[in-house]
Design a protein around this motif. Structure first.
Motif, PDB file in Angstrom:
ATOM      1  N   GLY A 115       0.807  -1.210   0.000  1.00 26.88           N
ATOM      2  CA  GLY A 115       0.000   0.000   0.000  1.00 26.88           C
ATOM      3  C   GLY A 115       0.839   1.258   0.000  1.00 26.88           C
ATOM      4  O   GLY A 115       2.038   1.240   0.307  1.00 26.88           O
ATOM      5  N   SER A 116       0.196   2.352  -0.321  1.00 24.91           N
ATOM      6  CA  SER A 116       0.901   3.624  -0.487  1.00 24.91           C
ATOM      7  C   SER A 116       1.335   4.260   0.832  1.00 24.91           C
ATOM      8  O   SER A 116       2.193   5.144   0.846  1.00 24.91           O
ATOM      9  N   GLN A 117       0.749   3.826   1.964  1.00 27.11           N
ATOM     10  CA  GLN A 117       1.098   4.417   3.250  1.00 27.11           C
ATOM     11  C   GLN A 117       2.328   3.776   3.898  1.00 27.11           C
ATOM     12  O   GLN A 117       2.768   4.223   4.957  1.00 27.11           O
ATOM     13  N   ALA A 118       2.853   2.735   3.281  1.00 24.12           N
ATOM     14  CA  ALA A 118       3.990   2.013   3.864  1.00 24.12           C
ATOM     15  C   ALA A 118       5.197   2.932   4.032  1.00 24.12           C
ATOM     16  O   ALA A 118       5.340   3.939   3.328  1.00 24.12           O
ATOM     17  N   ASP A 119       6.065   2.563   4.969  1.00 23.52           N
ATOM     18  CA  ASP A 119       7.168   3.458   5.327  1.00 23.52           C
ATOM     19  C   ASP A 119       8.519   3.071   4.743  1.00 23.52           C
ATOM     20  O   ASP A 119       9.529   3.696   5.056  1.00 23.52           O
ATOM     21  N   MET A 120       8.556   2.033   3.890  1.00 25.25           N
ATOM     22  CA  MET A 120       9.832   1.615   3.314  1.00 25.25           C
ATOM     23  C   MET A 120       9.704   1.390   1.811  1.00 25.25           C
ATOM     24  O   MET A 120       8.642   0.992   1.318  1.00 25.25           O
ATOM     25  N   SER A 121      10.791   1.605   1.096  1.00 25.08           N
ATOM     26  CA  SER A 121      10.843   1.338  -0.336  1.00 25.08           C
ATOM     27  C   SER A 121      11.207  -0.123  -0.585  1.00 25.08           C
ATOM     28  O   SER A 121      11.692  -0.817   0.316  1.00 25.08           O
ATOM     29  N   VAL A 122      11.004  -0.583  -1.804  1.00 26.93           N
ATOM     30  CA  VAL A 122      11.405  -1.959  -2.132  1.00 26.93           C
ATOM     31  C   VAL A 122      12.919  -2.108  -2.069  1.00 26.93           C
ATOM     32  O   VAL A 122      13.423  -3.180  -1.727  1.00 26.93           O
ATOM     33  N   GLU A 123      13.647  -1.038  -2.389  1.00 24.81           N
ATOM     34  CA  GLU A 123      15.105  -1.094  -2.307  1.00 24.81           C
ATOM     35  C   GLU A 123      15.542  -1.390  -0.875  1.00 24.81           C
ATOM     36  O   GLU A 123      16.430  -2.216  -0.629  1.00 24.81           O
ATOM     37  N   GLU A 124      14.898  -0.725   0.082  1.00 27.00           N
ATOM     38  CA  GLU A 124      15.194  -0.976   1.491  1.00 27.00           C
ATOM     39  C   GLU A 124      14.725  -2.368   1.905  1.00 27.00           C
ATOM     40  O   GLU A 124      15.422  -3.079   2.632  1.00 27.00           O
ATOM     41  N   GLY A 125      13.559  -2.767   1.431  1.00 26.14           N
ATOM     42  CA  GLY A 125      13.000  -4.059   1.817  1.00 26.14           C
ATOM     43  C   GLY A 125      13.798  -5.243   1.319  1.00 26.14           C
ATOM     44  O   GLY A 125      13.851  -6.285   1.978  1.00 26.14           O
ATOM     45  N   ALA A 126      14.432  -5.091   0.158  1.00 30.55           N
ATOM     46  CA  ALA A 126      15.199  -6.201  -0.410  1.00 30.55           C
ATOM     47  C   ALA A 126      16.472  -6.484   0.365  1.00 30.55           C
ATOM     48  O   ALA A 126      17.029  -7.588   0.269  1.00 30.55           O
ATOM     49  N   ARG A 127      16.942  -5.518   1.147  1.00 36.86           N
ATOM     50  CA  ARG A 127      18.245  -5.671   1.799  1.00 36.86           C
ATOM     51  C   ARG A 127      18.286  -6.867   2.742  1.00 36.86           C
ATOM     52  O   ARG A 127      19.296  -7.569   2.826  1.00 36.86           O
ATOM     53  N   THR A 128      17.196  -7.083   3.497  1.00 32.26           N
ATOM     54  CA  THR A 128      17.215  -8.208   4.438  1.00 32.26           C
ATOM     55  C   THR A 128      17.269  -9.527   3.693  1.00 32.26           C
ATOM     56  O   THR A 128      18.009 -10.443   4.079  1.00 32.26           O
ATOM     57  N   ALA A 129      16.486  -9.663   2.624  1.00 33.06           N
ATOM     58  CA  ALA A 129      16.508 -10.902   1.842  1.00 33.06           C
ATOM     59  C   ALA A 129      17.888 -11.172   1.279  1.00 33.06           C
ATOM     60  O   ALA A 129      18.406 -12.303   1.355  1.00 33.06           O
ATOM     61  N   VAL A 130      18.513 -10.143   0.726  1.00 29.73           N
ATOM     62  CA  VAL A 130      19.846 -10.303   0.136  1.00 29.73           C
ATOM     63  C   VAL A 130      20.881 -10.608   1.214  1.00 29.73           C
ATOM     64  O   VAL A 130      21.784 -11.428   1.014  1.00 29.73           O
TER      65      VAL A 130
END
Length: 256
Positions: free
Chosen positions: A218-233
């Motif tokens: 959703g648009s109200q989320a506080d993180m970008s996908v770039e930030e979100g991918a860091r934990t997976a990587v």
């Protein structure tokens, strides 16, 4: 770049599911940027090829794989394709998933837990639990051929029983029966398969990517996908001293 021999994931073979949009695309991009050959897995083969082609245009190593993770036939075909092309699998990121309880993660569930429709629960579990479970089982022989196999299950803090039962937790108000319980089940699988494989070169972890600005988040989320991918990587790239059998957000171990 992909041909840099010093790249931390140099020429490792990585499969990312649900990689045609959102978080999956970014996980694939970051893994490829670190030197991995990324297999872009997606239900829509044309979209998977578009992502892989874009990565290749940046000088990175990528290929596409039509993979509906809920399909037995597609999971078997994925094994055969990876075996034939690479002979092993170093990294499996089980990213594909659905949220059907509400329009997006920023909104409360449409139904109370006692009223959640059967089809919503079943379809959610097919994508979020049974698919990564059976895909991991099916690809395990290829992971065992790796010198350091890594499995990353993209879970959620909403699968934490500690958080679901804590009124002070930010996820407490959600009450999304199908999504939350499917992620709790994925967490349990993570623990059990990690314990089975403890003492081998394979490490298995669940991760919470954060609340991301995607169609699901959703648009109200506080993180970008770039930030979100860091934990997976980060957990796809663990060295031999790295953790296994945990639920993590970046360096933080989250409670079950």
């Amino acid at each position: 770049m992909a041909n840099n021999p010093a790249a931390p994931l140099n020429r490792k073979i990585a499969l990312v599911t649900g990689a045609a949009r959102g978080l999956g695309v970014e996980i694939a991009r970051q893994l490829a940027a670190r030197g991995a050959h990324v297999i872009v897995g997606a239900r829509d083969g044309v979209k998977a090829e578009a992502v892989a082609s874009d990565l290749r245009s940046q000088g990175l190593m990528a290929s596409a794989l039509q993979l509906d993770v809920t399909s037995d036939d597609d999971r078997r075909a994925a094994y055969l394709a990876i075996d034939q092309s690479h002979g092993r699998l170093d990294i499996l990121v089980n990213n594909a998933g659905v949220l059907l309880d509400s329009p997006d993660a920023g909104m409360p569930a449409t139904w109370r837990p006692s009223q959640t429709p059967v089809n919503v629960v079943r379809h959610t579990f097919e994508a979020n639990f049974f698919a990564p479970l059976f895909l991991t089982q099916g690809l395990l022989p290829l992971l065992k051929r790796s010198a350091a196999g890594r499995v990353v299950n993209v879970s959620s803090i909403r699968g934490s029983l500690t958080h679901l039962s804590d009124p002070s937790s930010p996820v407490y108000p959600g009450h999304a029966l199908a999504y939350d319980t499917s992620k709790a089940a994925l967490n349990a699988f993570t623990v059990l398969i990690a314990e089975e494989l403890r003492g081998t070169p394979i490490k298995v972890n669940a991760i919470h990517p954060g609340w991301l600005r995607t169609t699901m988040g959703g648009s109200q989320a506080d993180m970008s996908v770039e930030e979100g991918a860091r934990t997976a990587v980060q957990y796809a790239s663990l060295d031999e001293q790295g953790a296994t059998g945990g639920l993590f957000f970046l360096d933080e171990r989250l409670p079950w």
